[in-house]
Design a protein around this motif. Structure first.
Motif, short mmCIF file in Angstrom:
data_model
loop_
_atom_site.label_atom_id
_atom_site.label_comp_id
_atom_site.label_asym_id
_atom_site.label_seq_id
_atom_site.Cartn_x
_atom_site.Cartn_y
_atom_site.Cartn_z
N LEU A 170 -28.94 35.53 31.98
CA LEU A 170 -29.29 34.20 31.50
C LEU A 170 -30.68 34.21 30.89
O LEU A 170 -31.64 34.71 31.49
CB LEU A 170 -29.24 33.19 32.66
N LEU B 78 -33.27 31.49 28.88
CA LEU B 78 -33.51 30.09 28.53
C LEU B 78 -34.53 30.00 27.41
O LEU B 78 -35.67 30.43 27.55
CB LEU B 78 -34.01 29.33 29.75
N SER C 17 -37.04 27.89 25.57
CA SER C 17 -37.82 26.85 26.22
C SER C 17 -38.92 26.31 25.30
O SER C 17 -39.21 26.84 24.24
CB SER C 17 -38.45 27.45 27.49
N ALA D 13 -32.74 22.22 32.97
CA ALA D 13 -32.03 23.49 33.10
C ALA D 13 -32.76 24.42 34.06
O ALA D 13 -32.13 25.09 34.90
CB ALA D 13 -31.87 24.14 31.74
N PHE E 134 -33.35 34.24 35.78
CA PHE E 134 -33.24 34.00 34.34
C PHE E 134 -34.55 34.34 33.65
O PHE E 134 -35.62 34.29 34.25
CB PHE E 134 -32.84 32.55 34.05
N ARG F 184 -37.14 33.50 30.39
CA ARG F 184 -37.53 32.27 29.69
C ARG F 184 -38.43 32.63 28.51
O ARG F 184 -39.39 33.38 28.66
CB ARG F 184 -38.26 31.35 30.66
N LEU G 4 -29.43 27.91 26.18
CA LEU G 4 -29.22 28.93 27.21
C LEU G 4 -28.32 30.01 26.65
O LEU G 4 -27.25 29.72 26.11
CB LEU G 4 -28.57 28.32 28.45
N ASP H 252 -26.12 33.25 27.63
CA ASP H 252 -25.47 34.01 28.71
C ASP H 252 -24.73 35.16 28.05
O ASP H 252 -23.75 34.95 27.33
CB ASP H 252 -24.49 33.12 29.48
N SER I 244 -28.97 19.99 26.77
CA SER I 244 -29.23 20.12 28.21
C SER I 244 -28.04 19.72 29.07
O SER I 244 -27.77 20.35 30.09
CB SER I 244 -30.46 19.30 28.60
N ILE J 7 -25.59 22.48 29.12
CA ILE J 7 -26.12 23.59 29.92
C ILE J 7 -25.96 23.30 31.42
O ILE J 7 -25.52 24.16 32.19
CB ILE J 7 -27.60 23.86 29.56
#
Length: 222
Positions: free
Chosen positions: A3, A5, A7, A17, A28, A30, A54, A56, A64, A67
Motif C-alpha cells: 500500500l 498513499l 498524500s 485514509a 503503508f 506515504r 492509494l 495497492d 477518500s 479508499i
C-alpha cells in the motif's frame, strides 16, 4: 508492503485514509505531492488531480470515500458496523463531514467579514446538529471507533489552530462535541496521521489566503 498513499501534508481527506490504515495496523508507504506542481505520473493515477490516491500493487484507487471502503473490504479489523442500516447511516454522516470541510474552506477563504460570519453561522448550525445526534460513549457511535471518526478527527484538527486565532463561537456550548473532539485528539492514529510540523504549515497556509481570517491573524501578530 503493497500500500502506497499519495498524500499532501495538509489534506484532511488524506488523513482519513491514514487514520484508517493506522487503526487497522496496516503498513503503508506515504509520498507527499506538491499540488501546485503536480507530476505527470500523479495525474496519470489521479483523474481529478487531487489527493489522496492509494496504490495497492500499483493499482490506483482515488477519492477518500472509495479508499475507505476499499480498506474495509480488504483489511481488518472493520471500522464499519455489521448492520447494513448503520453502515448506510454512517455513510450519510461521512458526507455530512465532507460538507463541513467545504464550509471550513469557505471560512478561511472568505474575503469579507460578512462572508466570514455567514460561514461561521453555517458551521455552528451543523455542529449543533451533531450535538443533537451524539449519544453516550467516547465516539460517534458510542464506544466503537468507526469510519465516521476517521472523517471528523481531521475536521476538529482545524479548530486547534482556529482557537489560537480567536473564539468564533462555532463549538461553544456543545459539550458532547467537545468531549468527542478531545477523545479523537488523544487517539494515537489521529496523532500519527499528520507530521509534527502540521500546525505551523497550516498557519502559513491560512496566512497566505489573503482572506478575512488572514487579516485577523496578521492583526494578532502585529
Amino acid at each position: 508492503m503493497t500500500l502506497h498513499l499519495m498524500s499532501h501534508a495538509l489534506c484532511p481527506y488524506v488523513q482519513r485514509a491514514a487514520i484508517s490504515m493506522l487503526e487497522k495496523g496496516v503498513s503503508f508507504e506515504r509520498t507527499d505531492i506538491d499540488l501546485a506542481k503536480k507530476p505527470e505520473w500523479f495525474l496519470a493515477i489521479s483523474p481529478l488531480g487531487k489527493t489522496p490516491v492509494l496504490l495497492d500493487n500499483q493499482q490506483a484507487i482515488f477519492e477518500s470515500t472509495a479508499i475507505l471502503e476499499y480498506l474495509e473490504d480488504t483489511q481488518s479489523p472493520p471500522l464499519h458496523s455489521k448492520a447494513a442500516i448503520t453502515r448506510a447511516q454512517h455513510r450519510g454522516w461521512i458526507e455530512f463531514g465532507s460538507s463541513i470541510l467545504n464550509d471550513i474552506a469557505g471560512l478561511y477563504n472568505a474575503q469579507t467579514e460578512d462572508a466570514f460570519d455567514q460561514k461561521t453561522a453555517a458551521l455552528e448550525a451543523k455542529f449543533a446538529q451533531l450535538e443533537r445526534q451524539l449519544g453516550e460513549g467516547a465516539f460517534f457511535a458510542g464506544n466503537a471507533f468507526t469510519l465516521v471518526d476517521t472523517v471528523f478527527a481531521p475536521i476538529f484538527r482545524y479548530f486547534d489552530t482556529f482557537d489560537e486565532i480567536a473564539d468564533f463561537g462555532i463549538l461553544l456550548g456543545k459539550e458532547k462535541v467537545a468531549a468527542w473532539r478531545k477523545e479523537l485528539a488523544a487517539r494515537p492514529s489521529v496523532k500519527q496521521a499528520v507530521s509534527a510540523n502540521y500546525p505551523s504549515l497550516l498557519r502559513v497556509f491560512l496566512l497566505n489566503r489573503n482572506s478575512h481570517l488572514s487579516q485577523l491573524m496578521k492583526r494578532q501578530l502585529s
